[in-house]
Design a protein around this motif. Structure first.
Motif, PDB file in Angstrom:
ATOM      1  N   SER A 117       0.716  -1.086   0.151  1.00 25.46           N
ATOM      2  CA  SER A 117      -0.169  -0.006  -0.083  1.00 25.46           C
ATOM      3  C   SER A 117       0.705   1.327  -0.114  1.00 25.46           C
ATOM      4  O   SER A 117       0.380   2.480  -0.298  1.00 25.46           O
ATOM      5  N   ILE A 118       2.139   1.199   0.485  1.00 22.61           N
ATOM      6  CA  ILE A 118       2.903   2.359   0.705  1.00 22.61           C
ATOM      7  C   ILE A 118       3.364   2.794  -0.743  1.00 22.61           C
ATOM      8  O   ILE A 118       3.390   4.033  -1.371  1.00 22.61           O
ATOM      9  N   GLY A 214      -7.970   0.705   8.385  1.00 22.85           N
ATOM     10  CA  GLY A 214      -6.976   0.464   9.227  1.00 22.85           C
ATOM     11  C   GLY A 214      -5.617   1.077   8.332  1.00 22.85           C
ATOM     12  O   GLY A 214      -4.468   0.764   8.978  1.00 22.85           O
ATOM     13  N   THR A 216      -2.492   2.915   7.006  1.00 22.04           N
ATOM     14  CA  THR A 216      -1.919   4.204   7.471  1.00 22.04           C
ATOM     15  C   THR A 216      -0.881   4.353   6.287  1.00 22.04           C
ATOM     16  O   THR A 216      -0.749   5.661   5.992  1.00 22.04           O
ATOM     17  N   ALA A 217      -0.121   3.583   5.760  1.00 21.29           N
ATOM     18  CA  ALA A 217       1.154   3.887   4.995  1.00 21.29           C
ATOM     19  C   ALA A 217       0.720   4.879   3.699  1.00 21.29           C
ATOM     20  O   ALA A 217       1.415   5.835   3.351  1.00 21.29           O
ATOM     21  N   LEU A 220       0.337   8.768   4.558  1.00 19.76           N
ATOM     22  CA  LEU A 220       1.395   9.642   4.969  1.00 19.76           C
ATOM     23  C   LEU A 220       1.816  10.644   3.964  1.00 19.76           C
ATOM     24  O   LEU A 220       2.073  11.828   4.390  1.00 19.76           O
ATOM     25  N   PRO A 241      -5.371   6.336  11.981  1.00 17.41           N
ATOM     26  CA  PRO A 241      -4.199   5.280  11.738  1.00 17.41           C
ATOM     27  C   PRO A 241      -3.091   6.237  11.975  1.00 17.41           C
ATOM     28  O   PRO A 241      -2.031   5.773  12.670  1.00 17.41           O
ATOM     29  N   TYR A 245       0.210   6.266  14.581  1.00 18.15           N
ATOM     30  CA  TYR A 245       1.323   5.965  14.145  1.00 18.15           C
ATOM     31  C   TYR A 245       2.487   6.998  14.618  1.00 18.15           C
ATOM     32  O   TYR A 245       3.397   6.791  15.480  1.00 18.15           O
TER      33      TYR A 245
ATOM     34  N   PRO B 135      -5.876  -4.236  12.057  1.00 10.37           N
ATOM     35  CA  PRO B 135      -5.162  -3.162  11.151  1.00 10.37           C
ATOM     36  C   PRO B 135      -3.535  -3.220  11.584  1.00 10.37           C
ATOM     37  O   PRO B 135      -3.226  -3.538  12.561  1.00 10.37           O
ATOM     38  N   ILE B 137      -1.180  -1.416  11.735  1.00 10.38           N
ATOM     39  CA  ILE B 137      -0.782  -0.177  12.852  1.00 10.38           C
ATOM     40  C   ILE B 137      -0.854  -0.836  14.096  1.00 10.38           C
ATOM     41  O   ILE B 137      -0.002  -0.619  15.079  1.00 10.38           O
ATOM     42  N   MET B 270       3.639  -0.760   8.233  1.00 12.18           N
ATOM     43  CA  MET B 270       3.399  -0.208   9.560  1.00 12.18           C
ATOM     44  C   MET B 270       3.668  -1.283  10.759  1.00 12.18           C
ATOM     45  O   MET B 270       4.314  -0.979  11.849  1.00 12.18           O
ATOM     46  N   PHE B 274       8.062   0.085  13.877  1.00 19.84           N
ATOM     47  CA  PHE B 274       8.715   0.472  14.769  1.00 19.84           C
ATOM     48  C   PHE B 274       9.557  -0.433  15.312  1.00 19.84           C
ATOM     49  O   PHE B 274      10.754   0.037  15.865  1.00 19.84           O
TER      50      PHE B 274
END
Lengths: 289, 343
Positions: A117-118, A214, A216-217, A220, A241, A245, B135, B137, B270, B274
């Protein structure tokens, strides 16, 4: 004389069965672990201000703007992806029988379904965010619209696939009956087939919504985020999301607590959505003929 | 034809019918084109994602040439970029993820198709699929706050005591003394620091288990019952039926499912952003921190300018091409089963 053989075979079998059960237990254990932490840590951070205050207040604030932003972005994504996805799925199921292109697109759609997805986010950055600087005198303009398009790209293959599958479940006699009455094919598709497969298509849209909620990427570098409340889709837009992050990366434990609370809200929303999609609509799927 | 059957139809009505037929067929064609256009958007999305990242990444490919792939330097202050460390991180985490996820998924699929009583199968498979709904994340947060400290406290010291040349308990193990190279993979400067390639790989493993196990379960169910029953009738145990009948029958699709999981693991951002640590020092060790392609993009693209931005785009292009190939193989292998099933 051959008891030894039987014993080794039996032992082998028992070991395999035990390992298999252990594997299932491991899977369930991780599920329980993740859900438990999200629940316990998230409930600890639940406060009324979570839903009333914006992220600009940091520790004293909440996530209201992020939730509103997420809602707008998801609606945008679904509004863009649903007509295109249903149309594309319909073409695959109803029109592509005689062309070679049909199976190719169906195949590539399955690949798009699990594409990173990024990278899709970067694609939207290149074709939406960068060009829009010509409209705004040189500022790079991240926007809610760009975020919505990025999410639509992720929702699209889910909707295409379910529409395609659901339409192919509609009995052929329905098509023949309508065509023999002289109904043009577009009318047959719009008023009979899509209606017959409606509950399945709605399930697909709900699953797509659960999926993009859900993500996020891809947000951004498209929606970018914003510490204030905004309803303007041309503005930079925050999302739940993405705030999670950023708040997870934050060194302050008070901010981390907010991230957990956000994670709790997000997880409950996504799981509720997918449960509704699976159970509420799966029953009607069987009886739509 | 209409006219010959009933000559009583007025010519005006006939004309309007012809017009309506013409309109219908024109509308039909238009409708078909619109639908086809929408379907082509799927193609456009894939081509566009590859094309746009390649286009903006060209600068980095030109500047560093082939060395972009083999250089371990990632140094924004000197404008030097090499993809080796992110590539190694991506491959390393995906490898560890598969190492753990494949046997566990196989066990789950075996349990759900052969061992569990009927009433248990539905709830357990729904629960496992619930894992796929969480999700990514959330996986990332759980990995950072909960799982990495757990690994640091319980798993990493054990691994280092057994496989590292510099164990915390001071006694170099028998394995390290007798197996060459192994200590290289388990070295760590900070024994009680949880983040790293190994931890990120484990988080990814949990993430891809539902994908792999649901494909395996589905393909195991396609094995004809009479094949299995014949084997049982000859006195096979459950394990022998699975290993000698089910697995050979479904081998291609099982590998397809594994590749599907691999594709997911390679592109995930995601969940690993981290726990990977985001460092750019080259290391063979699985216990050291590192970075993956996706996490590098997520962390740096926001502030990147010029050549750095181009290098990140080039990374994205590499990631996209590799995942595309992996997913292509996966789908081809799964498709062969679908056609077999249809016969």
């Amino acid at each position: 004389m051959s008891t030894a053989l039987y014993t080794t075979r039996r032992i082998k079998n028992v070991i395999a069965m035990a390992l298999s059960m252990a594997a299932t237990a491991i899977g369930l254990l991780f599920l329980a672990w993740i859900l438990w932490e999200t629940l316990s840590q998230g409930i600890a951070g639940l406060k009324p201000q979570l839903f009333t205050k914006i992220t600009a207040y940091r520790e004293e604030g909440g996530l209201a703007n992020a939730m509103v932003g997420s809602l707008i972005l998801n609606i945008l994504g679904i509004l863009i992806a649903t007509p295109i996805g249903v149309a594309a799925g319909t073409w695959l199921a109803e029109y592509s029988m005689r062309s070679k292109l049909g199976p190719t697109i169906r195949f590539l759609n399955d690949i798009l379904l699990s594409a990173p997805s990024i990278v899709l986010g970067l694609f939207v950055y290149t074709v939406v965010v960068l060009p829009s600087k010509w409209l705004t005198n040189g500022d790079v303009t991240f926007s809610g619209i760009a975020g919505g398009i990025a999410l639509a790209l992720i929702a699209l293959p889910v909707i295409v696939r379910t529409t395609d599958e659901m339409l192919r479940l509609v009995p052929g006699t329905l098509r023949e009956a309508a065509l023999s009455l002289g109904v043009p094919q577009w009318k047959l598709t719009m008023q009979i087939l899509v209606r017959a497969a409606r509950s399945g298509i709605v399930t697909g849209v709900l699953l797509a919504l659960a999926r993009i909620s859900g993500e996020t990427a891809p947000l951004l570098f498209t929606a970018f985020g914003n510490n204030f409340m905004t309803f303007n889709p041309i503005d930079k837009m925050p999302s739940l999301p993405q705030v999670i992050y950023e708040y997870t990366k934050d060194p302050s434990p008070d901010i981390n607590v907010l991230a957990w609370a956000g994670a709790f809200v997000l997880t409950m929303f996504v799981l509720a959505l997918s449960l509704i999609a699976r159970f509420a609509f799966s029953r009607s799927k069987v009886s739509h003929d | 034809m209409h006219a010959t059957v009933s000559t009583a139809v007025p010519s005006a009505e006939r004309a309007s019918e012809a017009a309506r037929n013409a309109k219908d067929s024109r509308d039909d064609r238009l409708f078909g084109w619109v639908l086809k256009g929408c379907a082509l958007l799927v193609l456009l999305a894939l081509v566009g994602a590859a094309g746009s990242t390649l286009w903006l990444g060209m600068d980095a490919f030109h500047t560093f040439g082939f060395g972009f792939l083999t250089s371990a330097a990632w140094d924004p202050s000197n404008d030097q970029y090499g993809a080796l460390v992110p590539i190694m991180g991506t491959v390393g985490t995906a490898f560890i993820a598969l190492l753990f996820a494949v046997p566990v998924s196989f066990g789950i699929a075996l349990f759900l198709t052969e061992i569990a009583p009927q009433w248990l199968r539905g709830p357990v498979s729904s629960a496992i699929e619930l894992l796929a709904g969480i999700p990514s994340i959330i996986y990332g947060m759980w990995g950072l706050f909960i799982f990495a400290p757990f690994v640091a406290e319980h798993v990493k010291p054990w691994l280092m005591n057994n496989f590292s040349a510099d164990p915390p308990d001071g006694q170099v193990s028998w394995i390290v003394q007798h197996v060459p190279w192994i200590a290289k993979f388990f070295a760590s400067e900070y024994p009680f620091f949880g983040a790293g390639v190994f931890t990120a790989g484990l988080v990814l493993a949990v993430m891809i288990i539902p994908f792999i196990s649901s494909v395996m379960r589905e393909v195991f169910q396609t094995v004809p019952t009479r094949l299995k029953e014949s084997a049982y009738a000859l006195g096979s145990s459950t394990w022998e039926v699975v290993w000698d009948i089910v697995v050979p029958y479904t081998r291609t699709a099982v590998i397809g499912g594994i590749f599907l999981g691999l594709g997911r693991a390679l592109g995930e951002t995601m969940a690993v952003a981290f726990v990977l640590g985001n460092t750019f020092k080259f290391s063979w060790s699985l216990l050291e921190t590192g970075s993956s392609i996706a996490s590098t993009i997520a962390n740096q693209f926001g502030e990147a300018q010029g050549l750095q931005r181009s290098a990140l785009m080039a990374l994205a292009f590499l990631l996209f091409v590799v995942t595309f190939i992996v997913l292509l193989i996966a789908r081809l292998m799964l498709r062969r089963l679908a056609t077999k099933e249809g016969k």
